[in-house]
Write an enzyme that holds these catalytic residues in place. Structure first.
Site, mmCIF file in Angstrom:
data_model
loop_
_atom_site.group_PDB
_atom_site.id
_atom_site.type_symbol
_atom_site.label_atom_id
_atom_site.label_comp_id
_atom_site.label_asym_id
_atom_site.label_seq_id
_atom_site.Cartn_x
_atom_site.Cartn_y
_atom_site.Cartn_z
ATOM 1 N N THR A 1 31.398 9.997 102.534
ATOM 2 C CA THR A 1 30.104 10.585 102.890
ATOM 3 C C THR A 1 29.027 10.041 101.962
ATOM 4 O O THR A 1 29.335 9.598 100.858
ATOM 5 C CB THR A 1 30.239 12.117 102.735
ATOM 6 O OG1 THR A 1 31.075 12.583 103.760
ATOM 7 C CG2 THR A 1 28.922 12.841 102.754
ATOM 8 N N GLY B 1 31.986 19.982 108.964
ATOM 9 C CA GLY B 1 32.316 20.140 107.550
ATOM 10 C C GLY B 1 31.178 20.763 106.767
ATOM 11 O O GLY B 1 30.311 21.441 107.327
HETATM 12 N N1 ASP Z 1 32.611 16.528 103.123
HETATM 13 C C1 ASP Z 1 32.792 15.769 104.322
HETATM 14 C C2 ASP Z 1 33.363 16.653 105.394
HETATM 15 O O1 ASP Z 1 34.228 17.451 105.095
HETATM 16 C C3 ASP Z 1 33.671 14.589 104.148
HETATM 17 C C4 ASP Z 1 33.269 13.668 103.024
HETATM 18 O O2 ASP Z 1 32.723 14.088 102.006
HETATM 19 O O3 ASP Z 1 33.466 12.463 103.170
HETATM 20 O O4 ASP Z 1 32.982 16.510 106.522
#
Ligand code: ASP
Length: 348
Positions: free
Chosen positions: A207, A237
């Site tokens: 992300t 998420g």
């Molecule tokens: N936090 C993000 C999610 O759970 C994933 C990530 O941080 O890459 O959608």
């Protein structure tokens, strides 16, 4: 008797009113005018032995580019919100990160994107979740914040809103990246991993996020993601959830998170860090450390955050092997890092 009761109520309300006003005043007080910007490109199982020098270099270059573009906005007197949108858009356009182009694939083999942004002066916020055609979801989150009376739009409605706002709309094919598709194939049937092990196995989050402090002392934070590979049933998420993946408040800090979103939602990670500073008087580093290194692993979650406070203090705290990350401030030189063992203190 009744009159006395009413009078007491009026008094209590006016005291509360004063308190709220005081809080708002306090929140609007400009901090130092020294600008700063911190970004991340995701935390996870990022190990030196699994990385080629070319790939390492590509990440450093992409992070630097995002930092320098955002910093230029701040140097020219632009707002922290504009700097955040600028830096995140650049990372969304790079297939190296799990946001915009290069986003992970859902169970249905599609790209469903989430993003959010928040402004620490006014506490205004905007978010989109599960969008499928917006080239830069962070711009859509920004449009929700500035051009609508809402905080979060989802799915087709959010795609439609972005289109009406004149944002760039693309075909799903635009988001395709062969490496991400390979990850998806490894985690989807017939590999038949159950959802929990699938999420565990992936462990590469990717992300993107940015937090900025502008010349007026205003903080802004934003986050953008494709979510987690093989996600099902319209799963959303933490990234588009204000307080979980993103939070900004001038009197405390701005935070953008990356990691296993379900845990970040349960702990309201971004807001918890801000609240520990505001209510308990903790420093940014102590608050970030408490949430990311203690509370999060205690629950079984992993990931990290980037954050900055109104004095320009920066935190890049994570409990994984690595986190693509970097910052830039007064001297104007971008510093970028990937692994856990890189010495940040020597980099100032
Ligand atoms: N936090 C993000 C999610 O759970 C994933 C990530 O941080 O890459 O959608």
């Amino acid at each position: 008797m009744v009159t006395r009761f009413v009078l007491a109520l009026v008094l209590i309300n006016s005291i509360n009113g004063c308190k709220t006003e005081k809080l708002n005043e306090e929140n609007k007080k400009p901090g130092r005018t020294e600008i700063a910007l911190v970004i991340h490109g995701g935390a996870g199982t990022i190990r030196r032995e699994e990385m080629s020098p070319e790939r390492e270099k590509a990440y450093h270059v992409a992070l630097k580019q995002a930092l320098e573009a955002g910093y230029t906005v701040l140097e020219n007197g632009g707002t922290s919100v504009d700097a955040v949108v600028t830096s995140i858009s650049i990372m969304e356009d790079s297939p190296l990160f799990n946001a915009g182009k290069g986003a992970v694939f859902s169970h249905a083999g599609k790209n469903e994107l989430d993003a959010s942004i928040m402004e620490g002066n006014t506490l205004m916020a905007g978010a989109v979740a599960g969008v499928a055609t917006i080239k830069n979801p962070i711009k859509a989150a920004h449009a929700v914040m500035t051009k609508s009376s809402h905080v979060m739009l989802t799915g087709n409605g959010a795609d439609q809103f972005a289109k009406e706002q004149g944002l760039e709309i693309v075909d799903q094919a635009y988001f395709f990246d062969s490496a991400r598709y390979q990850q998806f194939l490894e985690l989807s049937p017939p590999a038949k991993a159950n959802e929990k092990t699938a999420a565990r196995k992936e462990k590469k989050f990717g992300t993107v996020g940015a937090v900025a402090l502008d010349q007026l002392g205003n903080i802004a934070a934003g986050t953008s993601t494709g979510g987690m590979t093989n996600k099902k049933y319209g799963r959303v998420g933490d990234s588009p959830i204000i307080g979980a993946g993103t939070y900004a408040k001038n009197i405390s800090c701005g935070v953008s998170a990356t990691g296993w979103g379900e845990y970040f939602i349960r702990l309201l990670v971004a807001h918890d860090i801000s609240a520990m500073m505001e209510y308990a008087g903790l420093s940014l580093e102590a608050a970030a450390d408490s949430v990311i290194m203690k509370k999060l692993p205690a629950l079984g979650g992993d990931g990290g955050i980037i954050a900055l406070d109104r004095s320009g203090n920066i935190s890049m705290t994570f409990n994984t092997d690595g986190m693509y990350r970097g910052f830039i401030r007064k001297k104007g030189e971008a510093k970028t890092f990937i692994y856990k063992d890189e010495d940040l203190s020597a980099s100032e």
